[in-house]
Design a protein around this motif. Structure first.
Motif, short mmCIF file in Angstrom:
data_model
loop_
_atom_site.label_atom_id
_atom_site.label_comp_id
_atom_site.label_asym_id
_atom_site.label_seq_id
_atom_site.Cartn_x
_atom_site.Cartn_y
_atom_site.Cartn_z
N ILE A 26 0.75 -15.33 10.92
CA ILE A 26 0.46 -15.57 9.55
C ILE A 26 0.88 -14.67 8.84
CG2 ILE A 26 -1.41 -16.04 7.97
CD1 ILE A 26 -1.26 -18.08 9.94
N ASP A 27 1.98 -14.60 8.23
CA ASP A 27 2.80 -13.45 7.46
C ASP A 27 2.33 -13.34 6.33
OD1 ASP A 27 4.40 -11.15 6.93
OD2 ASP A 27 6.28 -12.49 7.28
N GLY A 28 1.15 -12.52 5.94
CA GLY A 28 0.48 -12.40 4.74
C GLY A 28 0.03 -10.85 4.49
N THR A 29 -1.01 -10.56 3.83
CA THR A 29 -1.54 -9.42 3.42
C THR A 29 -2.72 -8.85 4.49
OG1 THR A 29 -0.95 -9.24 1.30
CG2 THR A 29 -2.79 -7.80 1.76
N ARG A 30 -2.42 -7.99 5.48
CA ARG A 30 -3.28 -7.76 6.57
C ARG A 30 -4.67 -7.06 5.96
NH1 ARG A 30 -2.87 -5.86 11.89
NH2 ARG A 30 -4.73 -6.17 12.83
N ARG A 38 -22.58 -7.66 -0.87
CA ARG A 38 -21.11 -7.85 -1.57
C ARG A 38 -20.13 -7.09 -0.64
NH1 ARG A 38 -19.53 -10.94 -5.45
NH2 ARG A 38 -17.89 -9.94 -6.66
N ALA A 39 -19.21 -8.18 -0.36
CA ALA A 39 -18.23 -7.74 0.55
C ALA A 39 -17.11 -7.04 0.30
CB ALA A 39 -17.47 -9.27 0.96
N GLN A 40 -16.34 -6.41 1.08
CA GLN A 40 -15.40 -5.58 0.54
C GLN A 40 -13.85 -5.86 1.45
OE1 GLN A 40 -15.77 -1.22 1.35
NE2 GLN A 40 -14.04 -0.63 0.36
N LEU A 41 -12.87 -5.78 0.93
CA LEU A 41 -11.75 -6.20 1.55
C LEU A 41 -10.52 -5.04 1.29
CD1 LEU A 41 -12.61 -8.77 -0.11
CD2 LEU A 41 -10.54 -9.99 0.94
N THR A 42 -10.28 -4.54 2.53
CA THR A 42 -9.35 -3.27 2.32
C THR A 42 -7.96 -3.76 2.95
OG1 THR A 42 -10.29 -2.54 4.57
CG2 THR A 42 -11.01 -1.66 2.34
N ASN A 43 -6.85 -3.30 2.50
CA ASN A 43 -5.59 -3.48 3.18
C ASN A 43 -5.25 -2.53 4.25
OD1 ASN A 43 -4.48 -1.26 1.86
ND2 ASN A 43 -3.51 -2.58 0.28
N ARG A 44 -4.01 -2.38 4.68
CA ARG A 44 -3.39 -1.73 5.75
C ARG A 44 -3.42 -0.13 5.34
NH1 ARG A 44 1.45 -3.74 9.28
NH2 ARG A 44 2.05 -1.68 9.00
N ARG A 45 -3.23 0.13 4.11
CA ARG A 45 -3.23 1.55 3.46
C ARG A 45 -4.78 1.88 3.11
NH1 ARG A 45 1.65 2.16 -0.44
NH2 ARG A 45 1.51 4.19 0.00
N ARG A 271 21.92 6.21 -7.70
CA ARG A 271 20.92 6.94 -8.29
C ARG A 271 19.89 7.09 -6.97
NH1 ARG A 271 24.67 6.71 -10.88
NH2 ARG A 271 25.20 6.41 -13.14
N TRP A 272 19.23 8.25 -7.00
CA TRP A 272 18.31 8.39 -5.79
C TRP A 272 16.92 8.33 -6.28
CZ3 TRP A 272 21.46 7.60 -2.24
CH2 TRP A 272 22.77 8.03 -2.41
N LEU A 273 16.03 7.94 -5.49
CA LEU A 273 14.49 7.88 -5.88
C LEU A 273 13.81 8.63 -4.64
CD1 LEU A 273 14.46 3.91 -6.51
CD2 LEU A 273 14.69 5.87 -8.33
N GLU A 274 12.41 8.65 -5.21
CA GLU A 274 11.64 9.27 -4.17
C GLU A 274 11.45 8.16 -3.12
OE1 GLU A 274 10.50 12.18 -3.49
OE2 GLU A 274 11.23 13.31 -5.25
N PRO A 275 11.25 8.26 -1.91
CA PRO A 275 11.11 6.95 -0.90
C PRO A 275 9.55 6.82 -0.65
CG PRO A 275 11.28 9.16 0.35
CD PRO A 275 11.53 9.45 -1.31
N ARG A 276 8.85 6.17 -1.92
CA ARG A 276 7.69 5.91 -1.81
C ARG A 276 7.47 4.35 -1.85
NH1 ARG A 276 5.44 10.18 -4.97
NH2 ARG A 276 6.50 12.04 -4.37
N MET A 277 8.45 3.61 -2.13
CA MET A 277 8.24 1.96 -2.18
C MET A 277 8.90 1.16 -0.94
SD MET A 277 9.43 -0.36 -5.56
CE MET A 277 10.34 1.19 -5.81
N VAL A 278 8.00 0.38 -0.53
CA VAL A 278 8.31 -0.31 0.74
C VAL A 278 8.69 -1.78 0.41
CG1 VAL A 278 7.49 -1.17 2.73
CG2 VAL A 278 7.03 0.92 2.24
N VAL A 279 9.72 -2.30 0.74
CA VAL A 279 10.15 -3.67 0.36
C VAL A 279 10.26 -4.52 1.79
CG1 VAL A 279 11.04 -3.38 -2.10
CG2 VAL A 279 12.67 -3.46 0.09
N ASP A 302 3.09 -3.25 -0.91
CA ASP A 302 2.03 -2.05 -1.21
C ASP A 302 1.06 -1.63 -0.11
OD1 ASP A 302 3.28 -1.75 -3.85
OD2 ASP A 302 1.86 -3.35 -4.73
N ASP A 303 0.70 -2.60 0.88
CA ASP A 303 -0.09 -2.51 1.81
C ASP A 303 0.67 -1.35 3.05
OD1 ASP A 303 1.75 -4.60 2.39
OD2 ASP A 303 0.37 -5.47 3.93
N LYS A 304 1.59 -1.16 2.68
CA LYS A 304 2.39 -0.37 3.96
C LYS A 304 2.83 0.95 3.47
CE LYS A 304 5.21 -1.60 8.23
NZ LYS A 304 5.99 -2.73 8.51
N GLU A 305 2.60 1.94 4.41
CA GLU A 305 3.03 3.20 4.19
C GLU A 305 4.57 3.52 4.57
OE1 GLU A 305 1.60 5.72 2.95
OE2 GLU A 305 -0.57 5.17 3.08
#
Length: 315
Positions: A26-30, A38-45, A271-279, A302-305
């Motif tokens: 299932i390719d979704g958000t881990r 009161r439930a809590q959900l956290t992602n990979r990060r 143009r260069w960017l800080e490598p913070r974003m994952v696609v 956003d859930d991946k470092e």
């Protein structure tokens, strides 16, 4: 709950083996979630994403006992996970829109493991025992749930199940060794993901300025992956973006003077960017030079470092 990093799978080819089970990928958000008052959900990060999925929090909070489970959040369209719908849910922060989407585009949580039960860790137990406990504790409660379910699994015949999954429109399967313990934050050979299509998670290290309608945003993103602590340039991607994604990604740019790549592309307009974003991108194939043929943007991760995006994906 104490935050737990999810156990991860290595990539592999279809195989059949005694002592293994195979589940649909299932390719979704881990998501690791707690079931309690009161439930809590956290992602990979380890970010708390409970506020984005109130419909899932309601179901998890209503379950008996206290458990910590592992699974994937997705949005199904005609029985198949929808990238676009999930992206719309996964990047929403406006409470009014979240409430609307939770009803018009409800998410589903597909659970495949149980890590704690009533304050007791189960992670040292073999997968076969964790599966038994998972179904014993939750199957009846979820029997009529539309937003939460337990994943199906099939023994040994991974090659047959992989072909069946493709016919169903699912992107692949995950093989898991039944004797395997749960190893938080570890990419283990005991779990093997087998996919039909080439999908890669890459780090944005720069962009090409846009022209025409793209002038306010960008023409293409410059992408790389890490190897031995260095960011290696892989490819440029310029297609697959919606207008909203163009705006969202552009707002996240953090400019820098020097390229973050150890081998930057010789592109005068870059143009260069800080490598913070994952696609995540898809492509037809890996070229002989190690680049991508016809890459297309799929979604932000956003859930991946960034450091998780390694060069071994390209092998």
């Amino acid at each position: 709950m104490n935050l737990i990093k999810p156990m991860l799978a290595v990539s592999g080819q279809p195989f059949s083996r005694e002592g293994w089970i195979f589940e649909p990928k299932i390719d979704g958000t881990r998501c690791i979630a707690s079931t309690r008052k009161r439930a809590q959900l956290t992602n990979r990060r380890l970010a708390d994403i409970s506020y984005r999925y109130p419909e899932l929090v309601d179901v998890l909070s209503s379950l008996k006992g206290e458990a910590v489970v592992d699974g994937e959040i997705t949005v199904f369209k005609k029985g198949i996970p929808s990238f676009r719908s999930l992206a719309e849910r996964d990047h929403q922060n406006d409470p009014i829109k979240i409430d609307y989407l939770s009803q018009s585009m409800p998410a589903s949580y597909v659970v495949f493991d149980i890590l704690h039960l009533n304050g007791r860790s189960l992670m040292h137990l073999p997968l076969r025992e964790r599966k038994r406990i998972l179904f014993q504790e939750l199957e009846q409660d979820l029997e009529n749930s539309e937003s939460m379910s337990l994943i199906d699994s099939f023994p040994e015949r991974g090659e047959d199940y992989f072909q069946a999954a493709l016919k169903m429109g699912i992107e692949g399967v995950v093989g898991k060794r039944l004797d395997s313990p749960y190893l938080p934050g570890t990419r283990s050979q005991d779990w093997v993901k087998i996919k039909k299509s080439l999908k890669l998670d890459l780090v944005v290290g720069g962009y090409i300025p846009g022209k025409g309608d793209r002038r306010p945003y960008f023409g293409g993103l410059l992408l790389g992956a890490y190897s031995q602590g260095k960011l290696t340039y892989i490819s440029r991607v310029g297609s697959g973006f919606t207008d909203e994604e163009l705006r969202d990604i552009s707002r996240r740019f953090l400019p820098r003077e020097e390229p973050p790549f150890s081998d930057p592309p010789a592109t005068p307009q870059a143009r260069w960017l800080e490598p913070r974003m994952v696609v995540q991108v898809t492509a037809l194939e890996i070229t002989a030079e190690g680049g991508l043929r016809a890459p297309v943007f799929l979604r932000l991760r956003d859930d991946k470092e960034p450091e998780e995006c390694t060069l071994d994906q390209i092998a």
